[in-house]
Design a protein around this motif. Structure first.
Motif, PDB file in Angstrom:
ATOM      1  N   GLU A 145     -40.901 -27.696-117.175  1.00  0.00           N
ATOM      2  CA  GLU A 145     -41.423 -27.093-115.943  1.00  0.00           C
ATOM      3  C   GLU A 145     -40.320 -26.895-114.900  1.00  0.00           C
ATOM      4  OE1 GLU A 145     -42.773 -29.797-117.474  1.00  0.00           O
ATOM      5  OE2 GLU A 145     -44.317 -28.550-118.456  1.00  0.00           O
ATOM      6  N   SER A 146     -39.464 -27.916-114.710  1.00  0.00           N
ATOM      7  CA  SER A 146     -38.406 -27.773-113.712  1.00  0.00           C
ATOM      8  C   SER A 146     -37.355 -26.763-114.163  1.00  0.00           C
ATOM      9  CB  SER A 146     -37.747 -29.132-113.433  1.00  0.00           C
ATOM     10  OG  SER A 146     -37.090 -29.647-114.578  1.00  0.00           O
ATOM     11  N   ALA A 147     -37.186 -26.626-115.481  1.00  0.00           N
ATOM     12  CA  ALA A 147     -36.232 -25.635-116.000  1.00  0.00           C
ATOM     13  C   ALA A 147     -36.715 -24.220-115.708  1.00  0.00           C
ATOM     14  CB  ALA A 147     -36.048 -25.835-117.500  1.00  0.00           C
ATOM     15  N   VAL A 148     -38.002 -23.979-115.903  1.00  0.00           N
ATOM     16  CA  VAL A 148     -38.571 -22.665-115.608  1.00  0.00           C
ATOM     17  C   VAL A 148     -38.455 -22.367-114.114  1.00  0.00           C
ATOM     18  CG1 VAL A 148     -40.730 -21.355-115.491  1.00  0.00           C
ATOM     19  CG2 VAL A 148     -40.122 -22.594-117.582  1.00  0.00           C
ATOM     20  N   SER A 149     -38.754 -23.361-113.299  1.00  0.00           N
ATOM     21  CA  SER A 149     -38.640 -23.176-111.846  1.00  0.00           C
ATOM     22  C   SER A 149     -37.209 -22.867-111.448  1.00  0.00           C
ATOM     23  CB  SER A 149     -39.128 -24.442-111.140  1.00  0.00           C
ATOM     24  OG  SER A 149     -38.985 -24.323-109.739  1.00  0.00           O
ATOM     25  N   LEU A 150     -36.254 -23.523-112.096  1.00  0.00           N
ATOM     26  CA  LEU A 150     -34.832 -23.303-111.794  1.00  0.00           C
ATOM     27  C   LEU A 150     -34.417 -21.863-112.078  1.00  0.00           C
ATOM     28  CD1 LEU A 150     -31.891 -24.176-111.215  1.00  0.00           C
ATOM     29  CD2 LEU A 150     -31.770 -24.952-113.593  1.00  0.00           C
ATOM     30  N   VAL A 151     -34.719 -21.371-113.272  1.00  0.00           N
ATOM     31  CA  VAL A 151     -34.287 -20.005-113.605  1.00  0.00           C
ATOM     32  C   VAL A 151     -35.020 -18.975-112.757  1.00  0.00           C
ATOM     33  CG1 VAL A 151     -33.552 -20.601-115.944  1.00  0.00           C
ATOM     34  CG2 VAL A 151     -35.905 -19.831-115.565  1.00  0.00           C
ATOM     35  N   LEU A 154     -33.181 -18.835-109.507  1.00  0.00           N
ATOM     36  CA  LEU A 154     -31.909 -18.119-109.669  1.00  0.00           C
ATOM     37  C   LEU A 154     -32.142 -16.613-109.719  1.00  0.00           C
ATOM     38  CD1 LEU A 154     -30.183 -20.409-112.339  1.00  0.00           C
ATOM     39  CD2 LEU A 154     -29.606 -20.243-109.908  1.00  0.00           C
ATOM     40  N   ARG A 155     -33.151 -16.193-110.429  1.00  0.00           N
ATOM     41  CA  ARG A 155     -33.418 -14.758-110.573  1.00  0.00           C
ATOM     42  C   ARG A 155     -33.898 -14.135-109.266  1.00  0.00           C
ATOM     43  NH1 ARG A 155     -36.702 -13.640-116.092  1.00  0.00           N
ATOM     44  NH2 ARG A 155     -35.569 -11.656-116.033  1.00  0.00           N
ATOM     45  N   SER A 156     -34.534 -14.931-108.437  1.00  0.00           N
ATOM     46  CA  SER A 156     -35.057 -14.407-107.169  1.00  0.00           C
ATOM     47  C   SER A 156     -34.003 -14.384-106.070  1.00  0.00           C
ATOM     48  CB  SER A 156     -36.260 -15.241-106.708  1.00  0.00           C
ATOM     49  OG  SER A 156     -35.848 -16.551-106.328  1.00  0.00           O
ATOM     50  N   GLY A 157     -32.829 -14.960-106.357  1.00  0.00           N
ATOM     51  CA  GLY A 157     -31.768 -14.982-105.357  1.00  0.00           C
ATOM     52  C   GLY A 157     -31.801 -16.187-104.439  1.00  0.00           C
ATOM     53  N   LYS A 158     -32.659 -17.160-104.740  1.00  0.00           N
ATOM     54  CA  LYS A 158     -32.753 -18.356-103.906  1.00  0.00           C
ATOM     55  C   LYS A 158     -31.518 -19.223-104.102  1.00  0.00           C
ATOM     56  CE  LYS A 158     -35.744 -22.361-103.031  1.00  0.00           C
ATOM     57  NZ  LYS A 158     -37.010 -23.037-103.421  1.00  0.00           N
ATOM     58  N   PRO A 166     -21.788 -28.840-106.062  1.00  0.00           N
ATOM     59  CA  PRO A 166     -21.986 -27.908-104.951  1.00  0.00           C
ATOM     60  C   PRO A 166     -23.148 -26.946-105.152  1.00  0.00           C
ATOM     61  CG  PRO A 166     -20.281 -27.095-106.401  1.00  0.00           C
ATOM     62  CD  PRO A 166     -20.716 -28.412-106.973  1.00  0.00           C
ATOM     63  N   ARG A 167     -23.319 -26.075-104.175  1.00  0.00           N
ATOM     64  CA  ARG A 167     -24.228 -24.935-104.325  1.00  0.00           C
ATOM     65  C   ARG A 167     -23.746 -24.073-105.482  1.00  0.00           C
ATOM     66  NH1 ARG A 167     -22.739 -21.966 -99.662  1.00  0.00           N
ATOM     67  NH2 ARG A 167     -20.956 -23.403 -99.594  1.00  0.00           N
TER      68      ARG A 167
END
Length: 262
Positions: A145-151, A154-158, A166-167
């Motif tokens: 679940e956290s992996a899906v949220s992560l990608v 990333l795809r949304s530009g967040k 770091p960031r």
């Protein structure tokens, strides 16, 4: 030619950092990837010319190390550790979930060019298993679940920050850092997490320290003061242990001789 003059100048700068110019090949290849998105034939030829080696030698290095890519990489390289411990802790499930969610296979890139997914070998972070890496920065204790949220973030530009670093920057920006051109983020985020420091904490609580060893200075002279005392104690311990081993060995030999005589 797609390599700019600036890139070629920076490649020569990298080669000049080393007593043997060809030692700069690895960072030079990272620089090629930072501008081209992969190791291109032109990049190989440029490295060979600057280092005065053959293109075959450069290609041999570029195809040996998995960090060098022959196909374009997305904005974010997402690596999922599927080695033993991470796999047991859920790495395999994470990888399968991301393949379905992103509709890509191993070492493939999403249609929008944002994510390249790859299963990777041990990231040396088993105390945080299962582990993922985004552009070589750690993402610890992941779940499907956290992996899906992560990608998705990333795809949304967040803006996303790694767990112990770091960031996150783009893959090309990370490649430029690996080429030896810092991005100013080296001091962002913690360098180590609690799980990595447990052993040190226990040692401090119990007053443990590493055993003293005999050390010599740059001039080859023996240590003095406290260092000499520590070395002396170490030497004494080693000598006592050696004597005990020899005595035991001698006893065994004497016993064998008596048995043979009988």
């Amino acid at each position: 030619m797609t390599l700019s003059q600036t890139t070629l100048d920076e490649m020569r700068e990298i080669a000049g950092r080393y007593p043997e110019a060809r030692s700069g090949l690895l960072p030079m290849l990272h620089l090629v990837q930072s501008t081209e998105g992969r190791v291109t034939p032109e990049g190989i030829e440029a490295c060979a010319e600057i280092l005065d080696i053959s293109a075959a030698e450069v290609s041999g290095v570029a195809t040996f190390y998995t960090m060098y890519k022959r196909r374009p990489v997305g904005d974010y390289h997402v690596g999922v550790c599927t080695n033993t411990l991470c796999a047991v802790m859920g790495g395999d499930q994470i990888f399968e979930r991301l393949k379905d969610h992103l509709d890509v296979g191993n070492d493939e890139t999403t249609e929008d060019g944002s994510i390249t997914l790859e299963h990777v070998e041990c990231n040396a972070a088993c105390d945080y298993a299962p582990v993922m890496m985004v552009n070589w920065e750690f993402m610890d204790n992941m779940t499907p679940e956290s992996a899906v949220s992560l990608v998705d973030d990333l795809r949304s530009g967040k803006e996303v920050t790694s767990t112990r670093g770091p960031r996150l920057c783009t893959w090309r920006e990370a490649e430029r850092v690996l080429a030896g051109f810092p991005d100013g983020r080296v001091d962002e985020g913690p360098g180590a997490g609690p799980a990595s420091l447990v052993g040190l904490q226990i040692a401090q609580e119990r007053g443990w320290s590493a055993p003293a060893v005999k050390a010599f200075g740059a001039t080859g002279t023996e240590p003095t003061g406290d260092g000499a005392q520590a070395a002396s104690r170490t030497d004494t311990s080693v000598e006592a242990e050696s004597a005990a081993v020899e005595a035991e060995s001698g006893s065994d030999e004497s016993a064998a001789e008596k048995k043979e005589a009988n």
